[in-house]
Scaffold this active site. Structure first.
Site, PDB file in Angstrom:
ATOM      1  N   SER A   1       0.931  -1.001   0.002  1.00 32.83           N
ATOM      2  CA  SER A   1       0.251   0.350   0.152  1.00 32.83           C
ATOM      3  C   SER A   1       0.662   1.483   0.153  1.00 32.83           C
ATOM      4  CB  SER A   1      -0.816   0.045   0.806  1.00 32.83           C
ATOM      5  OG  SER A   1      -1.511   0.689   1.473  1.00 32.83           O
TER       6      SER A   1
ATOM      7  N   ASP B   1       9.592   5.152 -10.829  1.00 35.44           N
ATOM      8  CA  ASP B   1       9.548   6.009 -11.938  1.00 35.44           C
ATOM      9  C   ASP B   1      10.156   7.183 -12.092  1.00 35.44           C
ATOM     10  OD1 ASP B   1       6.869   4.399 -12.172  1.00 35.44           O
ATOM     11  OD2 ASP B   1       5.724   4.868 -12.456  1.00 35.44           O
TER      12      ASP B   1
ATOM     13  N   LYS C   1      -0.177  -4.230  -3.220  1.00 40.65           N
ATOM     14  CA  LYS C   1      -1.678  -3.539  -2.933  1.00 40.65           C
ATOM     15  C   LYS C   1      -2.162  -2.206  -3.487  1.00 40.65           C
ATOM     16  CE  LYS C   1      -4.459  -3.179   1.164  1.00 40.65           C
ATOM     17  NZ  LYS C   1      -5.115  -1.151   0.824  1.00 40.65           N
TER      18      LYS C   1
END
Length: 403
Positions: A308, A319, A333
């Site tokens: 999470s 990224d 998740k």
């Protein structure tokens, strides 16, 4: 109306009793069939009912349980069971909390509670450990991410809700709980764990070498973003030229705190996009109120217990190529839960959105794949050697040497 409903119940009860009689006969059982006298006859009208719905079936079953079940059943028990069943049916992250359970959840987010210190979820219909919390009875007992809890004090967990399981594992300091654990292909084994008053040090830091600072983040609870910000400043004062951020076994927590933690190392850009069922998209950007350091070299450690909020932070760093991600694949998740209080003090944890990394990656059930994979060495850990952390220190030394 009541008479008509009861006719339907009674017709269905006869069918059920006939089915039971046939089943027992086929299986060679020893039950004896008894006649059941119902107070109203079957009618053609009830047999020809054409607009029968699931809602009608629900009412029927409630009536049957209250009038024909072998013992008295409280209406509140039936309704709560129906609520829990609805939530369990939609996904493994949505669940109901009684007023007591909701209060205990709030206490846990304050960082103190009585228990064994593990985070659980339901995966593939099995009660599964997401992660043991560092320096708690669960971790010291050797529980691992991915362990399946088959029984709690002899109670089968097959149909047990997460909140019920958590409630059974909580308790007063000094009392014991016995878990039956299934780990991979091993035979199930029992672990007896003594409960403690859990006070989790959610953010810890230290200098690992003269140049490398280390920050461990156990969970995203209130104010951990500011705590990480402060710890980074202190480590830099102590001479840190590179940082290792340890998110292993961090199961997530408060979404806004994951944004703040990411903002300690990023000064602009989207951190995560949250998309709801109506395709409404909410993009959460860097918190400009945080003091950001975008230059200091950063390594992030993850494992299967990282879920999470940990995946939001690691995904954003990956990224933007802000950090080297090391360890093993994270939990996977990619959904957001909202805790919604109800008027009677109870609450519902409901999956309300999916989240995507800045490059639009949906990592649900997939997890974050590390840039450098380092498997956990259990034998080394038994000798109190953290091979993943040692590998991160070596990689940071290499990075600093090349600067």
């Amino acid at each position: 109306m009541i008479s008509k409903i009861r006719e339907i119940y009674q017709n269905k009860l006869i069918v059920l009793l006939l089915a039971l009689f046939l089943m027992v006969s086929v299986l060679g059982g020893n039950l004896a069939a008894e006649e059941v006298e119902l107070d109203e006859p079957i009618t053609e009208e009830s047999l020809e009912e054409s607009d029968y719905t699931k809602a009608n079936a629900f009412q029927d079953i409630m009536y049957l349980l209250q009038n024909y079940y072998v013992e008295d059943v409280e209406l509140d028990t039936l309704i709560q069971g129906a609520i829990e069943g609805m939530l369990n049916k939609v996904d493994r992250y949505s669940y109901f909390m009684t007023p007591k359970e909701f209060a205990e959840m709030q206490q846990e987010y304050e960082g103190k509670y009585g228990g064994i210190g593990i985070v659980i979820t339901t995966r593939d219909n099995e009660l599964t450990i997401v992660s043991p919390i560092n320096n708690t009875p669960g971790e010291r007992a050797g529980l691992q991410s991915g362990d399946v809890i088959k029984e709690i004090d002899g109670q089968d967990t097959a149909e047990m809700s997460q909140m019920k399981a958590a409630d059974l594992m909580r308790g007063e300091e000094g009392t014991d709980v016995v878990l039956k654990i299934k780990r991979g292909q091993e035979d199930p084994f029992e672990v007896e764990i003594t409960r403690e008053d859990i006070e989790v040090p959610y953010v810890e830091s230290e200098m690992k070498t003269e140049q490398i600072g280390y920050i461990s983040l156990a969970q995203f609870i209130e104010n951990v973003g500011s705590d990480v910000e402060n710890e980074l400043a202190e480590l830099k004062e102590a001479g840190a030229q590179g940082i290792i951020l340890d998110l292993r076994n961090n199961p997530g927590g408060i979404l806004s705190e994951s944004i703040d933690v990411a903002s300690v190392f990023l000064d602009q850009g989207d951190i995560v996009s949250v998309r709801q069922r109506d395709e409404t998209e909410r993009v959460l950007e860097v918190n400009q109120q945080m003091n950001s350091d975008t230059e200091i070299p950063l390594i992030v450690l993850i494992n299967v217990g990282s879920a999470s909020g940990s995946e939001i932070v690691a995904g954003a760093f990956q990224d933007y190529e802000r950090a080297v991600i090391m360890g093993t694949n994270s939990f996977g998740k990619g959904v957001v839960q909202s805790v919604i209080p109800l008027q009677d003090g109870s609450a519902v944890s409901l999956t309300t959105a999916r989240y995507y990394t800045p490059k639009d990656n949906y990592i649900h059930e997939l997890g974050i794949e590390p840039d450098i994979k380092v498997e956990f060495d259990a034998d080394a850990a038994a000798e109190e050697v953290d091979n993943q952390l040692e590998a991160a220190i070596e990689e940071m030394e290499r990075i600093l040497a090349e600067r």
